[in-house]
Design a protein around this motif. Structure first.
Motif, PDB file in Angstrom:
ATOM      1  N   TYR A  17       0.827  -1.202   0.000  1.00 45.72           N
ATOM      2  CA  TYR A  17       0.000   0.000   0.000  1.00 45.72           C
ATOM      3  C   TYR A  17       0.863   1.256   0.000  1.00 45.72           C
ATOM      4  O   TYR A  17       0.586   2.204  -0.730  1.00 45.72           O
ATOM      5  CB  TYR A  17      -0.932  -0.022   1.214  1.00 45.72           C
ATOM      6  N   VAL A  18       1.923   1.258   0.801  1.00 44.45           N
ATOM      7  CA  VAL A  18       2.804   2.420   0.877  1.00 44.45           C
ATOM      8  C   VAL A  18       3.505   2.644  -0.458  1.00 44.45           C
ATOM      9  O   VAL A  18       3.646   3.783  -0.914  1.00 44.45           O
ATOM     10  CB  VAL A  18       3.826   2.251   2.023  1.00 44.45           C
ATOM     11  N   VAL A  19       3.914   1.582  -1.101  1.00 42.15           N
ATOM     12  CA  VAL A  19       4.607   1.710  -2.388  1.00 42.15           C
ATOM     13  C   VAL A  19       3.642   2.169  -3.481  1.00 42.15           C
ATOM     14  O   VAL A  19       3.992   3.015  -4.306  1.00 42.15           O
ATOM     15  CB  VAL A  19       5.277   0.371  -2.772  1.00 42.15           C
ATOM     16  N   GLN A  20       2.432   1.641  -3.482  1.00 42.72           N
ATOM     17  CA  GLN A  20       1.475   1.959  -4.537  1.00 42.72           C
ATOM     18  C   GLN A  20       0.828   3.337  -4.363  1.00 42.72           C
ATOM     19  O   GLN A  20       0.550   4.017  -5.345  1.00 42.72           O
ATOM     20  CB  GLN A  20       0.377   0.887  -4.604  1.00 42.72           C
ATOM     21  N   GLN A  21       0.577   3.751  -3.121  1.00 36.94           N
ATOM     22  CA  GLN A  21      -0.120   5.019  -2.880  1.00 36.94           C
ATOM     23  C   GLN A  21       0.541   5.756  -1.713  1.00 36.94           C
ATOM     24  O   GLN A  21      -0.013   5.814  -0.610  1.00 36.94           O
ATOM     25  CB  GLN A  21      -1.587   4.764  -2.580  1.00 36.94           C
ATOM     26  N   PRO A  22       1.698   6.334  -1.963  1.00 34.38           N
ATOM     27  CA  PRO A  22       2.412   6.989  -0.853  1.00 34.38           C
ATOM     28  C   PRO A  22       1.684   8.210  -0.288  1.00 34.38           C
ATOM     29  O   PRO A  22       1.748   8.459   0.911  1.00 34.38           O
ATOM     30  CB  PRO A  22       3.757   7.373  -1.460  1.00 34.38           C
ATOM     31  N   GLU A  23       0.980   8.962  -1.124  1.00 33.74           N
ATOM     32  CA  GLU A  23       0.272  10.137  -0.627  1.00 33.74           C
ATOM     33  C   GLU A  23      -0.864   9.731   0.308  1.00 33.74           C
ATOM     34  O   GLU A  23      -1.059  10.329   1.369  1.00 33.74           O
ATOM     35  CB  GLU A  23      -0.282  10.989  -1.777  1.00 33.74           C
ATOM     36  N   SER A  24      -1.620   8.718  -0.079  1.00 32.12           N
ATOM     37  CA  SER A  24      -2.716   8.232   0.765  1.00 32.12           C
ATOM     38  C   SER A  24      -2.177   7.658   2.065  1.00 32.12           C
ATOM     39  O   SER A  24      -2.762   7.848   3.132  1.00 32.12           O
ATOM     40  CB  SER A  24      -3.517   7.156   0.034  1.00 32.12           C
ATOM     41  N   SER A  25      -1.051   6.963   1.976  1.00 35.15           N
ATOM     42  CA  SER A  25      -0.437   6.395   3.175  1.00 35.15           C
ATOM     43  C   SER A  25       0.001   7.493   4.128  1.00 35.15           C
ATOM     44  O   SER A  25      -0.210   7.399   5.345  1.00 35.15           O
ATOM     45  CB  SER A  25       0.774   5.536   2.804  1.00 35.15           C
ATOM     46  N   ALA A  26       0.602   8.530   3.595  1.00 40.61           N
ATOM     47  CA  ALA A  26       1.052   9.639   4.430  1.00 40.61           C
ATOM     48  C   ALA A  26      -0.136  10.332   5.091  1.00 40.61           C
ATOM     49  O   ALA A  26      -0.076  10.695   6.271  1.00 40.61           O
ATOM     50  CB  ALA A  26       1.852  10.638   3.600  1.00 40.61           C
ATOM     51  N   GLU A  27      -1.205  10.506   4.367  1.00 38.25           N
ATOM     52  CA  GLU A  27      -2.402  11.144   4.937  1.00 38.25           C
ATOM     53  C   GLU A  27      -3.011  10.278   6.034  1.00 38.25           C
ATOM     54  O   GLU A  27      -3.462  10.800   7.060  1.00 38.25           O
ATOM     55  CB  GLU A  27      -3.434  11.405   3.843  1.00 38.25           C
ATOM     56  N   MET A  28      -3.007   8.973   5.841  1.00 36.51           N
ATOM     57  CA  MET A  28      -3.541   8.069   6.850  1.00 36.51           C
ATOM     58  C   MET A  28      -2.703   8.147   8.133  1.00 36.51           C
ATOM     59  O   MET A  28      -3.247   8.220   9.229  1.00 36.51           O
ATOM     60  CB  MET A  28      -3.561   6.632   6.322  1.00 36.51           C
ATOM     61  N   VAL A  29      -1.392   8.172   8.000  1.00 40.30           N
ATOM     62  CA  VAL A  29      -0.517   8.276   9.171  1.00 40.30           C
ATOM     63  C   VAL A  29      -0.697   9.637   9.847  1.00 40.30           C
ATOM     64  O   VAL A  29      -0.742   9.735  11.076  1.00 40.30           O
ATOM     65  CB  VAL A  29       0.958   8.044   8.777  1.00 40.30           C
ATOM     66  N   ARG A  30      -0.816  10.691   9.042  1.00 43.18           N
ATOM     67  CA  ARG A  30      -1.031  12.032   9.590  1.00 43.18           C
ATOM     68  C   ARG A  30      -2.344  12.081  10.369  1.00 43.18           C
ATOM     69  O   ARG A  30      -2.404  12.646  11.466  1.00 43.18           O
ATOM     70  CB  ARG A  30      -1.032  13.053   8.466  1.00 43.18           C
ATOM     71  N   SER A  31      -3.379  11.493   9.836  1.00 40.07           N
ATOM     72  CA  SER A  31      -4.678  11.471  10.523  1.00 40.07           C
ATOM     73  C   SER A  31      -4.604  10.674  11.818  1.00 40.07           C
ATOM     74  O   SER A  31      -5.175  11.085  12.840  1.00 40.07           O
ATOM     75  CB  SER A  31      -5.741  10.857   9.617  1.00 40.07           C
ATOM     76  N   ALA A  32      -3.914   9.557  11.791  1.00 42.57           N
ATOM     77  CA  ALA A  32      -3.766   8.746  13.001  1.00 42.57           C
ATOM     78  C   ALA A  32      -2.984   9.523  14.059  1.00 42.57           C
ATOM     79  O   ALA A  32      -3.324   9.475  15.244  1.00 42.57           O
ATOM     80  CB  ALA A  32      -3.068   7.431  12.674  1.00 42.57           C
ATOM     81  N   GLY A  33      -1.947  10.231  13.654  1.00 47.85           N
ATOM     82  CA  GLY A  33      -1.171  11.037  14.591  1.00 47.85           C
ATOM     83  C   GLY A  33      -2.002  12.144  15.201  1.00 47.85           C
ATOM     84  O   GLY A  33      -1.918  12.411  16.407  1.00 47.85           O
ATOM     85  N   THR A  34      -2.817  12.785  14.396  1.00 47.43           N
ATOM     86  CA  THR A  34      -3.697  13.840  14.890  1.00 47.43           C
ATOM     87  C   THR A  34      -4.709  13.271  15.882  1.00 47.43           C
ATOM     88  O   THR A  34      -4.960  13.868  16.936  1.00 47.43           O
ATOM     89  CB  THR A  34      -4.432  14.520  13.722  1.00 47.43           C
ATOM     90  N   ALA A  35      -5.267  12.121  15.572  1.00 52.35           N
ATOM     91  CA  ALA A  35      -6.237  11.496  16.470  1.00 52.35           C
ATOM     92  C   ALA A  35      -5.583  11.126  17.794  1.00 52.35           C
ATOM     93  O   ALA A  35      -6.168  11.341  18.872  1.00 52.35           O
ATOM     94  CB  ALA A  35      -6.848  10.260  15.816  1.00 52.35           C
ATOM     95  N   LEU A  36      -4.377  10.582  17.749  1.00 54.58           N
ATOM     96  CA  LEU A  36      -3.675  10.235  18.985  1.00 54.58           C
ATOM     97  C   LEU A  36      -3.342  11.483  19.795  1.00 54.58           C
ATOM     98  O   LEU A  36      -3.453  11.484  21.030  1.00 54.58           O
ATOM     99  CB  LEU A  36      -2.403   9.453  18.678  1.00 54.58           C
TER     100      LEU A  36
END
Length: 51
Positions: A17-36
């Protein structure tokens, strides 16, 4: 044995997933960090109100 296979499949999926869609992966991690961060802030406010 099954648990080990499932863990490796999950890791492989995440890498794919990270290799195929790095922008989406980064947004998902950013959202998880914000939620935490929001959860930690809320917990700190709760504990602060107890004191």
């Amino acid at each position: 044995m099954l648990k080990k296979v499932l863990v490796w499949l999950a890791v492989a999926f995440v890498v794919f997933y990270v290799v195929q869609q790095p922008e989406s992966s980064a947004e998902m991690v950013r959202s998880a960090g914000t939620a935490l961060g929001d959860a930690a802030s809320s917990l700190a406010a709760f504990v602060g109100s107890l004191v």
